[in-house]
Design a protein around this motif. Structure first.
Motif, PDB file in Angstrom:
ATOM      1  N   ASP A 161       0.447  -0.928  -0.097  1.00  0.00           N
ATOM      2  CA  ASP A 161       0.228  -0.084   0.093  1.00  0.00           C
ATOM      3  C   ASP A 161       0.928   1.042  -0.145  1.00  0.00           C
ATOM      4  OD1 ASP A 161      -2.783  -1.195   0.278  1.00  0.00           O
ATOM      5  OD2 ASP A 161      -1.746  -1.690   2.240  1.00  0.00           O
ATOM      6  N   VAL A 162       1.038   2.153  -0.918  1.00  0.00           N
ATOM      7  CA  VAL A 162       1.523   3.699  -0.723  1.00  0.00           C
ATOM      8  C   VAL A 162       0.454   4.736  -0.244  1.00  0.00           C
ATOM      9  CG1 VAL A 162       2.432   5.253  -2.247  1.00  0.00           C
ATOM     10  CG2 VAL A 162       2.669   2.332  -2.685  1.00  0.00           C
ATOM     11  N   TYR A 163       0.315   5.645   0.277  1.00  0.00           N
ATOM     12  CA  TYR A 163      -0.255   6.987   1.226  1.00  0.00           C
ATOM     13  C   TYR A 163       0.098   7.687   0.440  1.00  0.00           C
ATOM     14  CZ  TYR A 163      -3.412   3.004   3.149  1.00  0.00           C
ATOM     15  OH  TYR A 163      -4.116   2.131   3.303  1.00  0.00           O
ATOM     16  N   LEU A 164       0.094   8.972  -0.729  1.00  0.00           N
ATOM     17  CA  LEU A 164       0.747  10.393  -1.068  1.00  0.00           C
ATOM     18  C   LEU A 164      -0.764  11.428  -0.076  1.00  0.00           C
ATOM     19  CD1 LEU A 164       1.263   8.967  -4.572  1.00  0.00           C
ATOM     20  CD2 LEU A 164       2.781   8.626  -2.566  1.00  0.00           C
ATOM     21  N   LYS A 165       0.362  12.136  -0.146  1.00  0.00           N
ATOM     22  CA  LYS A 165      -0.959  13.108   0.751  1.00  0.00           C
ATOM     23  C   LYS A 165      -0.149  13.996  -1.060  1.00  0.00           C
ATOM     24  CE  LYS A 165      -2.083  13.693   4.990  1.00  0.00           C
ATOM     25  NZ  LYS A 165      -2.887  14.132   5.182  1.00  0.00           N
ATOM     26  N   THR A 166      -1.531  15.276  -0.968  1.00  0.00           N
ATOM     27  CA  THR A 166      -1.333  16.147  -2.221  1.00  0.00           C
ATOM     28  C   THR A 166      -1.267  17.407  -1.837  1.00  0.00           C
ATOM     29  OG1 THR A 166      -3.890  16.828  -1.753  1.00  0.00           O
ATOM     30  CG2 THR A 166      -3.379  14.783  -3.697  1.00  0.00           C
ATOM     31  N   GLY A 167      -0.822  18.403  -2.296  1.00  0.00           N
ATOM     32  CA  GLY A 167      -0.418  19.598  -2.159  1.00  0.00           C
ATOM     33  C   GLY A 167      -2.118  20.560  -1.845  1.00  0.00           C
ATOM     34  N   ASP A 168      -2.631  20.127  -1.202  1.00  0.00           N
ATOM     35  CA  ASP A 168      -4.098  20.824  -0.911  1.00  0.00           C
ATOM     36  C   ASP A 168      -4.457  19.665   0.481  1.00  0.00           C
ATOM     37  OD1 ASP A 168      -5.070  18.602  -2.665  1.00  0.00           O
ATOM     38  OD2 ASP A 168      -6.664  19.853  -3.963  1.00  0.00           O
ATOM     39  N   GLY A 169      -3.990  18.954   0.533  1.00  0.00           N
ATOM     40  CA  GLY A 169      -4.283  17.964   2.088  1.00  0.00           C
ATOM     41  C   GLY A 169      -5.409  17.077   1.792  1.00  0.00           C
ATOM     42  N   GLU A 170      -5.571  16.890   0.336  1.00  0.00           N
ATOM     43  CA  GLU A 170      -5.950  14.940   0.685  1.00  0.00           C
ATOM     44  C   GLU A 170      -4.456  14.060   0.416  1.00  0.00           C
ATOM     45  OE1 GLU A 170      -9.200  15.255   0.624  1.00  0.00           O
ATOM     46  OE2 GLU A 170      -9.860  16.658   0.270  1.00  0.00           O
ATOM     47  N   THR A 171      -5.169  12.877   0.949  1.00  0.00           N
ATOM     48  CA  THR A 171      -4.520  11.967   1.152  1.00  0.00           C
ATOM     49  C   THR A 171      -5.314  10.651   0.517  1.00  0.00           C
ATOM     50  OG1 THR A 171      -4.508  12.094   3.254  1.00  0.00           O
ATOM     51  CG2 THR A 171      -4.092   9.609   2.312  1.00  0.00           C
ATOM     52  N   LEU A 172      -4.709  10.167  -0.984  1.00  0.00           N
ATOM     53  CA  LEU A 172      -4.160   9.297  -1.994  1.00  0.00           C
ATOM     54  C   LEU A 172      -4.065   7.885  -1.546  1.00  0.00           C
ATOM     55  CD1 LEU A 172      -3.342  11.601  -5.401  1.00  0.00           C
ATOM     56  CD2 LEU A 172      -5.714  11.296  -3.604  1.00  0.00           C
ATOM     57  N   HIS A 173      -5.002   6.671  -1.839  1.00  0.00           N
ATOM     58  CA  HIS A 173      -4.392   5.670  -1.449  1.00  0.00           C
ATOM     59  C   HIS A 173      -3.431   4.980  -3.321  1.00  0.00           C
ATOM     60  CE1 HIS A 173      -5.106   1.101  -0.975  1.00  0.00           C
ATOM     61  NE2 HIS A 173      -4.539   1.456  -1.066  1.00  0.00           N
ATOM     62  N   GLY A 174      -3.133   3.899  -3.224  1.00  0.00           N
ATOM     63  CA  GLY A 174      -2.696   3.773  -4.166  1.00  0.00           C
ATOM     64  C   GLY A 174      -1.674   2.076  -3.989  1.00  0.00           C
ATOM     65  N   TRP A 175      -1.466   1.395  -4.429  1.00  0.00           N
ATOM     66  CA  TRP A 175      -0.827   0.083  -5.109  1.00  0.00           C
ATOM     67  C   TRP A 175       0.553  -0.096  -5.790  1.00  0.00           C
ATOM     68  CZ3 TRP A 175      -6.298  -3.086  -5.905  1.00  0.00           C
ATOM     69  CH2 TRP A 175      -6.876  -2.717  -4.280  1.00  0.00           C
ATOM     70  N   TRP A 176       1.323   0.053  -4.698  1.00  0.00           N
ATOM     71  CA  TRP A 176       3.191  -0.998  -5.758  1.00  0.00           C
ATOM     72  C   TRP A 176       2.793  -1.715  -6.634  1.00  0.00           C
ATOM     73  CZ3 TRP A 176       6.150   1.422  -9.154  1.00  0.00           C
ATOM     74  CH2 TRP A 176       7.446   0.993  -8.603  1.00  0.00           C
ATOM     75  N   LEU A 177       2.722  -2.554  -7.195  1.00  0.00           N
ATOM     76  CA  LEU A 177       2.989  -4.615  -7.643  1.00  0.00           C
ATOM     77  C   LEU A 177       4.185  -4.554  -8.673  1.00  0.00           C
ATOM     78  CD1 LEU A 177      -0.639  -4.188  -9.742  1.00  0.00           C
ATOM     79  CD2 LEU A 177       0.118  -4.572  -7.040  1.00  0.00           C
ATOM     80  N   PRO A 178       5.154  -4.869  -8.056  1.00  0.00           N
ATOM     81  CA  PRO A 178       6.242  -5.215  -8.036  1.00  0.00           C
ATOM     82  C   PRO A 178       6.427  -6.196  -9.390  1.00  0.00           C
ATOM     83  CG  PRO A 178       6.013  -6.443  -6.638  1.00  0.00           C
ATOM     84  CD  PRO A 178       5.230  -5.638  -6.399  1.00  0.00           C
ATOM     85  N   ALA A 179       7.729  -5.778 -10.452  1.00  0.00           N
ATOM     86  CA  ALA A 179       7.671  -6.919 -11.726  1.00  0.00           C
ATOM     87  C   ALA A 179       8.463  -8.672 -11.129  1.00  0.00           C
ATOM     88  CB  ALA A 179       8.586  -6.281 -12.374  1.00  0.00           C
ATOM     89  N   GLU A 180       7.446  -9.266 -11.170  1.00  0.00           N
ATOM     90  CA  GLU A 180       7.820 -10.644 -10.670  1.00  0.00           C
ATOM     91  C   GLU A 180       9.368 -10.896 -11.081  1.00  0.00           C
ATOM     92  OE1 GLU A 180       4.356 -13.357 -11.879  1.00  0.00           O
ATOM     93  OE2 GLU A 180       3.237 -12.608 -10.841  1.00  0.00           O
ATOM     94  N   ALA A 181       9.720 -10.669 -12.500  1.00  0.00           N
ATOM     95  CA  ALA A 181      11.327 -10.986 -13.018  1.00  0.00           C
ATOM     96  C   ALA A 181      11.935 -10.232 -12.426  1.00  0.00           C
ATOM     97  CB  ALA A 181      11.353 -10.470 -14.536  1.00  0.00           C
ATOM     98  N   ARG A 182      13.220 -11.054 -12.366  1.00  0.00           N
ATOM     99  CA  ARG A 182      14.825 -10.430 -11.560  1.00  0.00           C
ATOM    100  C   ARG A 182      14.712  -8.782 -11.689  1.00  0.00           C
ATOM    101  NH1 ARG A 182      18.045 -12.571  -8.134  1.00  0.00           N
ATOM    102  NH2 ARG A 182      17.028 -14.838  -8.758  1.00  0.00           N
ATOM    103  N   ALA A 183      15.095  -8.218 -12.770  1.00  0.00           N
ATOM    104  CA  ALA A 183      15.182  -7.051 -13.799  1.00  0.00           C
ATOM    105  C   ALA A 183      13.994  -6.680 -14.687  1.00  0.00           C
ATOM    106  CB  ALA A 183      16.972  -7.212 -14.660  1.00  0.00           C
ATOM    107  N   SER A 184      13.333  -5.576 -14.147  1.00  0.00           N
ATOM    108  CA  SER A 184      12.280  -5.145 -14.773  1.00  0.00           C
ATOM    109  C   SER A 184      12.512  -4.757 -15.876  1.00  0.00           C
ATOM    110  CB  SER A 184      11.489  -4.169 -13.857  1.00  0.00           C
ATOM    111  OG  SER A 184      12.489  -2.715 -13.679  1.00  0.00           O
TER     112      SER A 184
END
Length: 292
Positions: free
Chosen positions: A48-71
């Motif tokens: 899970d990733v949570y980001l703050k916007t410049g106007d004070g909101e919080t955004l939620h996201g997902w980081w999905l890493p590549a399954e290969a050793r070198a993306s």
């Protein structure tokens, strides 16, 4: 008879006022906070990733890493106008296995993100996610790709053209637009014109939408980043003509893929997935040559 006409007039006026007050936002944003599917249920590693916007909101996201050793690169995904990332994840769940990291976020008001959705806010949120990637996740040699579907494609055009115009680093290596539309005003006018009650209001109401984000006017500014435009001849939500019109307005290098699926269902079909990864391979090569 007079009463019926009066009631019809009042209902039409109420609808018009509602749309005017929201700047036609109701035509673009249909968020919810229900969890439909999480990456672990698809056997995908994530955080899970949570980001703050410049106007004070919080955004939620997902980081999905590549399954290969070198993306092969990192795909920044901007989803369509309904539900949230948990219902759109299947559109990108195949990319880690293909060797790509994926980052997807919810705009304000969607999923776990705070706030209420509107056009200016969604544009700001899209840039917030891209800037986080640029500042925190990418190695200098890591290609960065923007993939936008439907509403996400329209937001992506505005974001990518501005990113290129400001010569932001890292430069985008490729942009993929699936089932997008030529402009917010343009699609609002079409949709309002489909309903007899709002048909007489389609032009005046469409002018309540800011005019500086029309994709047809901005897409040429993405160059020299390679652009792939995908649109289905069977799209029942965004008519097919939007795809060719965007393609015509874009500068080289560009590619067009006509498909035959329901709206934004492109990546259900393995053949279309391969077409995109083939494009990304050629696009990344072109980007590398541009940097020499």
């Amino acid at each position: 008879m007079a009463t019926g006409i009066t009631r019809l007039f009042l209902n039409t006026a109420a609808l018009a006022c509602s749309v005017l007050l929201s700047g036609c936002s109701g035509l673009f944003f249909y968020p919810d906070r229900q969890v439909y599917l999480t990456p672990d249920r698809l056997n995908l590693a994530y955080r899970d990733v949570y980001l703050k916007t410049g106007d004070g909101e919080t955004l939620h996201g997902w980081w999905l890493p590549a399954e290969a050793r070198a993306s092969q690169g990192t795909v920044y995904f901007l989803h369509g106008n309904a539900q949230n990332i948990s219902s759109h994840i299947l559109n990108v769940a195949w990319l880690p296995d293909a060797g790509y990291n994926v980052f997807l976020i919810d705009y304000r008001g969607y999923g776990q993100s705070t706030g209420e959705p509107d056009l200016e806010g969604a544009l700001h949120d899209a840039e917030t996610g891209l800037r986080w990637l640029a500042n925190h996740q990418l190695a200098p040699e890591q290609p960065l790709i923007l993939l936008g579907q439907s509403l996400g494609g329209a937001l992506g055009i505005a974001l990518a053209s501005e990113w290129s115009k400001r010569n932001e680093q890292p430069a985008l290596a490729a942009v993929v637009l699936d089932a997008s539309f030529t402009g917010f005003r343009a699609i609002a006018r079409e949709k309002l014109g489909e309903f007899w009650l709002t048909w007489p209001l389609q032009v005046p109401l469409s002018w309540t939408i800011p005019g500086e984000y029309e994709g047809i006017d901005l897409i040429a500014g993405i160059a020299p980043t390679p652009v792939m435009i995908i649109h289905s001849r069977s799209d029942g939500i965004i008519p097919f003509h939007h795809g060719p019109q965007l393609f015509e307005a874009a500068e080289q290098p560009k590619r067009f893929l006509a498909t035959d699926t329901p709206h934004a269902a492109t990546f259900v079909v393995p053949e279309y997935r391969r077409a995109v990864t083939d494009f990304l391979a050629s696009g990344l090569l072109q980007a590398a040559q541009n940097q020499r």
